[in-house]
Design an enzyme around this catalytic site. Structure first.
Site, mmCIF file in Angstrom:
data_model
loop_
_atom_site.group_PDB
_atom_site.id
_atom_site.type_symbol
_atom_site.label_atom_id
_atom_site.label_comp_id
_atom_site.label_asym_id
_atom_site.label_seq_id
_atom_site.Cartn_x
_atom_site.Cartn_y
_atom_site.Cartn_z
ATOM 1 N N ASP A 222 0.872 -1.174 0.000
ATOM 2 C CA ASP A 222 0.000 0.000 0.000
ATOM 3 C C ASP A 222 0.909 1.224 0.000
ATOM 4 O O ASP A 222 1.694 1.419 0.920
ATOM 5 C CB ASP A 222 -0.864 -0.031 1.268
ATOM 6 C CG ASP A 222 -1.722 1.209 1.381
ATOM 7 O OD1 ASP A 222 -2.434 1.513 0.413
ATOM 8 O OD2 ASP A 222 -1.673 1.869 2.438
ATOM 9 N N GLU A 316 -1.216 -0.950 -5.882
ATOM 10 C CA GLU A 316 -2.341 -0.185 -6.422
ATOM 11 C C GLU A 316 -1.948 0.420 -7.753
ATOM 12 O O GLU A 316 -0.821 0.876 -7.919
ATOM 13 C CB GLU A 316 -2.682 0.982 -5.493
ATOM 14 C CG GLU A 316 -2.981 0.593 -4.093
ATOM 15 C CD GLU A 316 -2.678 1.740 -3.151
ATOM 16 O OE1 GLU A 316 -3.549 2.612 -3.023
ATOM 17 O OE2 GLU A 316 -1.576 1.777 -2.583
ATOM 18 N N ASP A 400 -2.830 0.640 7.157
ATOM 19 C CA ASP A 400 -2.109 0.420 5.908
ATOM 20 C C ASP A 400 -1.868 -1.063 5.634
ATOM 21 O O ASP A 400 -1.907 -1.509 4.495
ATOM 22 C CB ASP A 400 -0.781 1.184 5.926
ATOM 23 C CG ASP A 400 -1.028 2.665 6.117
ATOM 24 O OD1 ASP A 400 -1.992 3.181 5.533
ATOM 25 O OD2 ASP A 400 -0.261 3.304 6.871
#
Ligand SMILES: [Zn+2]
Length: 421
Positions: A222, A316, A400
């Site tokens: 992340d 991501e 996170d």
């Protein structure tokens, strides 16, 4: 040998060039020539665009459009319109590369919304793009117009044999990797600090590096500003904030630069001729280059470590360009280097036989990785909440790490889907 685009393995190599004064002049000439082809196309097509509005009623405008089209329609017409391109110092591929850059600019405008192609100004940086050519019998890159003479010399079009510096490890690897390998685009560049570089795009039929051994591990990451990234096992990667650390130094140098620009203006000098101004400009460019190198080095080390330790990395798929529109965060985001980290991971995974999967970042923070409950409306986590407890299953999450676990889960769904089809 096949064309570069048809080969499966690619690598980019950057070398520092030591050019003579004559060589430096050649780079300047070719930078100017390539820019003038590009600007010629931009200017003519802009004019055509405006004339088309009145061409239906004004015959003179119709004639002008026909003329403008005749001087931009192909490489020969452009060369005739800009006769200095016939000069003996100008690289023969200048026109083709100028046309290609212009087309790329339109493609970028359509695909990445970068804006309509605009005129390029002359600047302290110079670039000259050329290509390496092979004849039909060539079997490796030692037969091309761009080739290594030995570990410290490279052959370049127009420039001839030039001394170069690069990572000895990479040059040795290339020299032993001649068969079935070719050099594609070659870019010779002068950076803002006044140093010369050449970057080579090299493609090959065989892998450049051996695949790394499988570890049987996988992780999600992340991306963050507090730490650079958090992985699904709860490890944090520090965000070093290289620019922020040197901010004071940069601001001081920028202030000094604008004082020197003001002094040049008062003495009625052009900035290009103002020695003190130019000296300070190079100093600032060097500081900025130093920061960029620190960041590159750091991101290279951590991405290599991740690829060594994991078989699958999920991250991501951030649209960093959109995030940069947020002015409060733009500086911190570009200082962190998220996009560079993602592309380095992708490159290294391809090179060492590992997998990187980019997934949509939607709901990854707001979903409980244990039971799948999604926080919505007024229950959504604010930015300040670093940890939380799921209202449904009662699991306590670190913000996170939970997001990273969700990212990994999304990527595993993608790989399972790919395995079925
Ligand atoms: Zn839950």
């Amino acid at each position: 040998m096949r064309a570069c685009s048809e080969m499966p393995y690619h690598i980019g190599v950057l070398l520092k060039l030591h050019l003579s004064e004559a060589g430096k002049r050649l780079v300047a000439v070719n930078d100017g020539a390539q820019r003038s082809v590009y600007n010629h196309l931009v200017a003519c097509n802009n004019e055509i665009y405006h004339l088309k509005k009145t061409a239906d009623f004004v015959p003179a405008d119709r004639d002008r459009i026909a003329y403008l089209k005749s001087v931009t329609c192909n490489a020969a017409a452009i060369k005739n319109a800009l006769p200095y391109l016939y000069g003996k110092d100008v690289d023969c591929q200048t026109v083709e590369n100028g046309i290609r850059n212009y087309r790329t600019a339109w493609k970028n405008m359509k695909e990445r919304h970068t804006g309509v192609p605009a005129l390029h100004k002359k600047s302290a940086e110079q670039t000259w793009q050329t290509n390496c050519h092979y004849n039909a019998q060539s079997t490796g890159f030692s037969d091309g117009t761009v080739r290594f003479v030995d570990r410290h010399h490279i052959m370049l079009p127009k420039l001839g044999k030039v001394r170069c510096d690069g990572s000895p490890k990479i040059i040795d690897m290339l020299l032993s990797h001649n068969e079935g390998t070719r050099i594609g685009t070659v870019t010779i560049r002068r950076d803002a600090a006044g140093e010369y570089w050449v970057s080579l795009q090299i493609s090959s039929e065989t892998p450049f590096k051996q695949a790394l051994p499988k570890t049987g591990r996988q992780c999600g990451i992340d991306l963050n500003l507090l730490d650079l990234a958090n992985d699904s096992d709860g490890n944090a990667i520090e965000n070093k904030r290289f620019r922020k650390v040197s901010e004071h130094r940069i601001e001081k140098q920028q202030r000094s630069l604008s004082r020197k620009a003001e002094a040049a203006r008062q003495n009625g000098k052009k900035l290009a001729d103002a020695k003190n101004y130019q000296k300070q400009r190079r100093k600032l460019a060097k500081t900025q280059r130093h920061i960029a190198r620190q960041r590159d080095e750091y991101l290279n080390v951590i991405s290599k470590r991740m690829v060594e330790n994991q078989d699958l990395i999920a991250a991501e798929n951030l649209k960093v360009r959109n995030l940069l529109k947020n002015h409060c965060l733009a500086k911190s985001i570009s200082d962190a280097g998220w996009r560079t980290l993602l592309s380095l991971l992708q490159q290294k995974a391809d090179m060492y036989g590992k997998t990187v999967i980019l997934v949509s970042p939607q709901y990854t923070t707001q979903t409980c990785s244990h039971c799948g409950h999604v926080l919505k409306g007024k229950y959504m986590l604010p930015l300040s909440a670093r940890e939380w407890t799921c209202p449904v299953c009662g699991t306590h999450h670190m913000r996170d790490q939970n997001a990273a676990q969700n990212i990994l889960a999304k990527a595993l769904i993608v790989t399972a889907g790919a395995a079925l089809t």
